[in-house]
Motif scaffolding. Structure first.
Motif, PDB file in Angstrom:
ATOM      1  N   CYS A  82       0.843  -1.205   0.000  1.00  0.00           N
ATOM      2  CA  CYS A  82       0.000   0.000   0.000  1.00  0.00           C
ATOM      3  C   CYS A  82       0.876   1.251   0.000  1.00  0.00           C
ATOM      4  O   CYS A  82       1.806   1.366   0.787  1.00  0.00           O
ATOM      5  CB  CYS A  82      -0.900  -0.029   1.238  1.00  0.00           C
ATOM      6  SG  CYS A  82      -1.894   1.467   1.414  1.00  0.00           S
ATOM      7  N   ARG A 105      -5.097   6.319  -1.295  1.00  0.00           N
ATOM      8  CA  ARG A 105      -6.497   6.477  -0.859  1.00  0.00           C
ATOM      9  C   ARG A 105      -7.512   6.387  -1.999  1.00  0.00           C
ATOM     10  O   ARG A 105      -8.646   6.839  -1.856  1.00  0.00           O
ATOM     11  CB  ARG A 105      -6.686   7.771  -0.072  1.00  0.00           C
ATOM     12  CG  ARG A 105      -5.792   7.833   1.146  1.00  0.00           C
ATOM     13  CD  ARG A 105      -5.882   9.150   1.861  1.00  0.00           C
ATOM     14  NE  ARG A 105      -7.119   9.263   2.620  1.00  0.00           N
ATOM     15  CZ  ARG A 105      -7.569  10.419   3.112  1.00  0.00           C
ATOM     16  NH1 ARG A 105      -6.898  11.525   2.919  1.00  0.00           N
ATOM     17  NH2 ARG A 105      -8.687  10.459   3.788  1.00  0.00           N
ATOM     18  N   GLU A 154     -10.571   4.615  -0.805  1.00  0.00           N
ATOM     19  CA  GLU A 154     -11.557   5.424  -0.064  1.00  0.00           C
ATOM     20  C   GLU A 154     -12.422   6.226  -1.039  1.00  0.00           C
ATOM     21  O   GLU A 154     -13.634   6.355  -0.861  1.00  0.00           O
ATOM     22  CB  GLU A 154     -10.841   6.385   0.888  1.00  0.00           C
ATOM     23  CG  GLU A 154     -10.058   5.709   1.993  1.00  0.00           C
ATOM     24  CD  GLU A 154      -9.392   6.725   2.924  1.00  0.00           C
ATOM     25  OE1 GLU A 154      -9.588   7.938   2.730  1.00  0.00           O
ATOM     26  OE2 GLU A 154      -8.679   6.294   3.842  1.00  0.00           O
ATOM     27  N   VAL A 182      -7.604   4.226   5.312  1.00  0.00           N
ATOM     28  CA  VAL A 182      -6.183   3.894   5.271  1.00  0.00           C
ATOM     29  C   VAL A 182      -5.488   4.625   6.416  1.00  0.00           C
ATOM     30  O   VAL A 182      -5.511   5.855   6.480  1.00  0.00           O
ATOM     31  CB  VAL A 182      -5.570   4.304   3.913  1.00  0.00           C
ATOM     32  CG1 VAL A 182      -4.105   3.878   3.849  1.00  0.00           C
ATOM     33  CG2 VAL A 182      -6.361   3.688   2.766  1.00  0.00           C
ATOM     34  N   PRO A 221      -4.646  -0.261   5.225  1.00  0.00           N
ATOM     35  CA  PRO A 221      -6.083  -0.174   4.972  1.00  0.00           C
ATOM     36  C   PRO A 221      -6.861  -1.006   6.002  1.00  0.00           C
ATOM     37  O   PRO A 221      -6.465  -2.121   6.335  1.00  0.00           O
ATOM     38  CB  PRO A 221      -6.247  -0.797   3.573  1.00  0.00           C
ATOM     39  CG  PRO A 221      -4.859  -0.910   3.022  1.00  0.00           C
ATOM     40  CD  PRO A 221      -3.942  -1.026   4.190  1.00  0.00           C
TER      41      PRO A 221
END
Ligand code: SF4
Ligand code: SF4
Length: 178
Positions: free
Chosen positions: A18, A22, A25, A49, A60
């Motif tokens: 990651c 985002r 999201e 996150v 996340p």
């Protein structure tokens, strides 16, 4: 004993991949806007996150089942020398914090795995493949669940009397429909 097959969906989260962009999201909040894709607001996403770039923390976390009350105590993790926020890995919308709640109404948010879509959209939009969907079939024992329910109801009936239990269930179902 009667069994039923159920599909268990798991999202494997590789936090090492990651990068904290985002996108997950953004797409989640857009997909769940009314009407769909009419707006986007990461505060309404069902995934958050944890992002602390100075500590190289990008994790996340998915919104799970709502907690009616907060735990008696909280936890705080240090892993590989990195200190995480209090309750950082908890998935519950909880009275103790604003996470996983609609910002305006405070109503709990829960990941529904993007019901109706072929693949969860956060998984689809994660370009680093930090999120990967896994599915497997599991046998669930129906009778055992039923037995548990019967035992629970019997003990309630013993304690309060069957009429009060029926009355309470009727009130709960009316409240749920309303
Ligand atoms: S889309 Fe993927 S890489 Fe970007 S924040 Fe979400 S999980 Fe991390
Ligand atoms: S699976 Fe769907 S509902 Fe769940 S966090 Fe991802 S985009 Fe949101």
């Amino acid at each position: 004993m009667a069994t039923e097959k159920k599909i268990v969906k798991t999202i494997r989260i590789n936090a090492d991949l990651c990068n904290g962009c985002r996108a997950c999201e953004m797409i989640c909040s857009a997909f769940h806007a009314q009407p769909k894709y009419s707006s986007n607001n990461p505060a309404r996403a069902r995934i958050r996150v944890l992002r602390h770039p100075l500590q190289d923390i990008y994790v996340p976390v998915y919104a799970g089942e709502s907690a009616g009350a907060e735990c008696a105590g909280r936890d705080k993790y240090i892993i590989d020398g990195k200190e995480y926020d209090e309750c950082a890995f908890c998935r519950a919308p909880c009275p103790s914090r604003a996470d996983f709640k609609e910002p305006d109404s405070g109503l709990p948010l829960k990941c529904d795995m993007c019901e109706g879509e072929e693949e969860p959209l956060c998984v689809k939009w994660c370009i680093t493949d930090a999120l990967v969907l896994e599915e497997r079939e599991e046998e669930v024992e129906l009778a055992a669940e039923q037995e548990e329910l019967d035992i629970g109801l019997e003990s309630l009936a013993e304690k309060y009397g069957i009429e009060k239990v029926v009355d309470a269930v009727a009130r709960m179902s009316v409240a749920k429909k309303g």
